[in-house]
Scaffold this motif. Structure first.
Motif, PDB file in Angstrom:
ATOM      1  N   UNK A 103       1.274  11.081 -10.900  1.00  0.00           N
ATOM      2  CA  UNK A 103       2.125  10.060 -10.274  1.00  0.00           C
ATOM      3  C   UNK A 103       1.256   9.033  -9.563  1.00  0.00           C
ATOM      4  N   UNK A 116       1.189   4.521   8.479  1.00  0.00           N
ATOM      5  CA  UNK A 116       2.117   5.337   7.692  1.00  0.00           C
ATOM      6  C   UNK A 116       3.563   5.054   8.130  1.00  0.00           C
ATOM      7  N   UNK A 157      -3.984   5.417  11.429  1.00  0.00           N
ATOM      8  CA  UNK A 157      -3.369   5.969  10.227  1.00  0.00           C
ATOM      9  C   UNK A 157      -1.868   6.203  10.440  1.00  0.00           C
ATOM     10  N   UNK A 158      -1.520   6.792  11.568  1.00  0.00           N
ATOM     11  CA  UNK A 158      -0.098   7.084  11.816  1.00  0.00           C
ATOM     12  C   UNK A 158       0.711   5.800  11.998  1.00  0.00           C
ATOM     13  N   UNK A 160      -9.476   3.463   6.959  1.00  0.00           N
ATOM     14  CA  UNK A 160      -8.709   3.465   8.225  1.00  0.00           C
ATOM     15  C   UNK A 160      -9.599   4.038   9.330  1.00  0.00           C
ATOM     16  N   UNK A 177      -4.827   4.152   1.730  1.00  0.00           N
ATOM     17  CA  UNK A 177      -5.283   5.483   2.169  1.00  0.00           C
ATOM     18  C   UNK A 177      -4.847   6.595   1.224  1.00  0.00           C
ATOM     19  N   UNK A 178      -3.834   6.320   0.411  1.00  0.00           N
ATOM     20  CA  UNK A 178      -3.214   7.366  -0.415  1.00  0.00           C
ATOM     21  C   UNK A 178      -3.886   7.398  -1.788  1.00  0.00           C
ATOM     22  N   UNK A 179      -4.067   8.618  -2.294  1.00  0.00           N
ATOM     23  CA  UNK A 179      -4.673   8.754  -3.624  1.00  0.00           C
ATOM     24  C   UNK A 179      -3.585   8.929  -4.689  1.00  0.00           C
ATOM     25  N   UNK A 187       8.604   9.729   0.579  1.00  0.00           N
ATOM     26  CA  UNK A 187       8.858   9.687   2.031  1.00  0.00           C
ATOM     27  C   UNK A 187       9.817   8.559   2.395  1.00  0.00           C
ATOM     28  N   UNK A 190       4.543   8.265  -4.946  1.00  0.00           N
ATOM     29  CA  UNK A 190       4.414   9.385  -4.005  1.00  0.00           C
ATOM     30  C   UNK A 190       4.821   8.982  -2.591  1.00  0.00           C
ATOM     31  N   UNK A 191       4.404   7.806  -2.146  1.00  0.00           N
ATOM     32  CA  UNK A 191       4.818   7.351  -0.808  1.00  0.00           C
ATOM     33  C   UNK A 191       6.324   7.066  -0.817  1.00  0.00           C
TER      34      UNK A 191
END
Lengths: 284, 260
Positions: free
Chosen positions: B32, B11, B7-8, B1, B25-27, B41, B37-38
């Motif tokens: 999990x 997201x 990024x925002x 990104x 972008x997420x590890x 949110x 994990x996302x």
């Protein structure tokens, strides 16, 4: 600008409407209250009337959830104006919000969203904190949030990012004991690394709260009593930082006032034991 | 990104539109996957807004039941991303949304129960104003009375309903069985306002409703009496107008007067 470090207030609670009557009719052993700023950013009526009465009896700090300090959207000047108006009414010992963002493009997701810990994000947040502090005419206090994701582009640890924000923007920190515990569990870092990484002289408040275990991660729900592991970490935090204004934060499944006061007494007891041990060590 | 701003954007799209671009972008954590994990949110976004609407519209929830209310809430959240910092205002479009969106629009009482709940909330924390006291009018000369205009209390809101939504709301609030739905041949008015820190409401009969409406426009009392005479007959018109006025003052519905 008000720049002196806020005083140690003792042991406080988050003010919740369920407890209004008991607080006003009794004298709970609570040293101070934290109010959720947005709940009182309203025109009038009973909430502000009760807030005025509580402000007459207790020291108050203001805690917000939607400043969105890390957002790349323009600063919301209407929000800051309303926040400042409330601060003039309440005369808080400090004003806090979260080191996070809540939305962009005019949308508010009403959540405390995570940041990739990059130099670019750091520069952006530092600039925003400075601007907000100029508008409010006082130093801001920022809280570390719980998070559930980590990002590939992060260039530093959370504690390095938090410390750099505090040092470069010259703001205070609200060290949320539970949030550190939750994020450490979720991301596999050491709570002690976080603790040691935060500058002692920046921390003005602790939050202590409960959380919920999901399958393989923890969600920061503030709807349970504080668990033993978080109390243990609180003891470590008090040992590391010394006396810091401490607050029990309960946002859901709100129990009778006596139950949260009992949790607050437990925090008092731990802090007392730590202080006693420190005195003994110093005398040796 | 490429940037924090990108990024925002990504997201937020990941939450609002369930766009999976952000996943790059997420590890993954040790336990999990990134999508789980996302998902925390994504779930929290809907759950939090649903909770806000549940608190704001308790009796709409009681009337529709869990399943019906969940449908309404999901449709509302999808159509109305929050544009206010304060969650207090997130649900403010609900009466209009329920009135204009099928299938809820086929049940007018749903939007009217929502309108009553919104008006009660707005009155509860609306602006403060010292209510007009009867003593403040006692010293006026008789000749001043026709020239008087009145300011309504800033929390006072007049609603017009086509159904017995207010009676349904009251029954649900008392946790009793709601009455059968009644559709009125003519819309009926009610007033919502705050007195002694409590949000209240009461129905208005057509004559009182007309006089209240004209009063809020700044029409002088002398003219109001003439309008009441035209509306409901000349006999005792002034007494009827004075009775409405007295009742409004006793109820804290007025906040001031001027002699024009």
């Amino acid at each position: 600008m008000k720049t002196e470090k806020p005083p140690f207030l003792g042991f406080g609670l988050g003010l919740r409407p369920q407890h209004y009557e008991e607080i006003l009719s009794g004298s709970p052993t609570v040293d101070w209250f934290e109010v959720l700023s947005e709940n009182y950013m309203i025109a009038g009526g009973q909430p502000l009337h009760i807030l005025d009465q509580i402000c007459e009896r207790y020291p108050i700090v203001m805690h917000g959830v939607s400043m969105s300090i890390a957002s790349t959207a323009p600063l919301d000047m209407d929000y800051l104006r309303d926040l400042k108006t409330l601060a003039e009414r309440v005369n808080p010992k400090w004003i806090s919000d979260h080191l996070c963002w809540t939305g962009v493009h005019g949308v508010n997701l009403h959540d405390l969203l995570p940041i990739p810990y990059t130099e670019e994000a750091l520069n952006h947040v530092v600039d925003r904190v400075s601007k907000v502090q100029d508008v409010l005419g006082r130093r801001l206090t920022l809280e570390n949030v719980s998070s559930y994701v980590t990002f590939g582009q992060s260039e530093m640890s959370e504690w390095e990012f938090v410390s750099e924000v505090a040092n470069r923007a010259d703001c205070w920190l609200l060290f949320d004991v539970n949030n550190v515990y939750v994020s450490a569990f979720n991301h596999g870092f050491s709570t002690d690394d976080f603790l040691q990484g935060i500058p002692r002289d920046r921390v003005v408040q602790f939050h202590v709260a409960g959380h919920s275990h999901e399958d393989d991660h923890i969600v920061d729900t503030h709807d349970h009593p504080v668990c033993d592991e978080v109390w243990d970490f609180y003891r470590e935090a008090v040992t590391h930082f010394g006396p810091v204004s401490t607050m029990i934060e309960r946002d859901d499944n709100i129990p009778p006032l006596a139950e949260v006061v009992a949790e607050l007494d437990h925090a008092r007891k731990i802090a007392g034991e730590v202080a006693e041990r420190a005195q003994l060590t110093a005398a040796e | 990104m490429s940037s924090f701003k990108d990024f925002q954007d990504s997201f937020q799209r990941g939450i609002l539109e369930r766009d999976d671009t952000i996943l790059s972008d997420v590890k993954d954590s040790t336990t999990e996957s990134r999508s789980v994990l996302i998902g925390v949110y994504r779930h929290a976004y809907v759950a939090r807004l649903a909770e806000i609407l549940g608190d704001d519209y308790e009796q709409v929830h009681a009337y529709l039941g869990d399943e019906g209310f969940a449908r309404l809430v999901k449709a509302y959240i999808d159509a109305n991303p929050s544009d206010k910092r304060n969650a207090r205002w997130f649900g403010r479009h609900m009466p209009t949304f329920a009135r204009e969106t099928a299938p809820f629009s086929n049940h007018r009482e749903v939007s009217e129960i929502a309108a009553l709940e919104k008006a009660l909330s707005d009155a509860f924390d609306g602006p403060n104003a010292e209510p007009l006291a009867i003593d403040q009018l006692a010293a006026l000369a008789v000749d001043d009375w026709p020239q008087l205009t009145f300011q309504p209390h800033p929390t006072a809101i007049r609603l017009t309903f086509t159904t017995n939504a207010a009676a349904i709301w009251s029954a649900l609030k008392d946790e009793t069985a709601p009455p059968d739905l009644v559709r009125y041949p003519e819309p009926q008015a009610l007033l919502v306002w705050r007195q002694d820190f409590m949000a209240r409401f009461r129905p208005l009969d057509p004559e009182e409703s007309m006089m209240w409406n004209e009063t809020t426009k700044g029409v002088r009392f002398g003219i109001l009496c003439e309008m009441v005479a035209m509306f409901g007959g000349e006999d005792d018109a002034e007494i009827r107008a004075a009775t409405y006025l007295r009742d409004w003052i006793d109820s804290g519905l007025l906040a001031g007067y001027e002699v024009e």
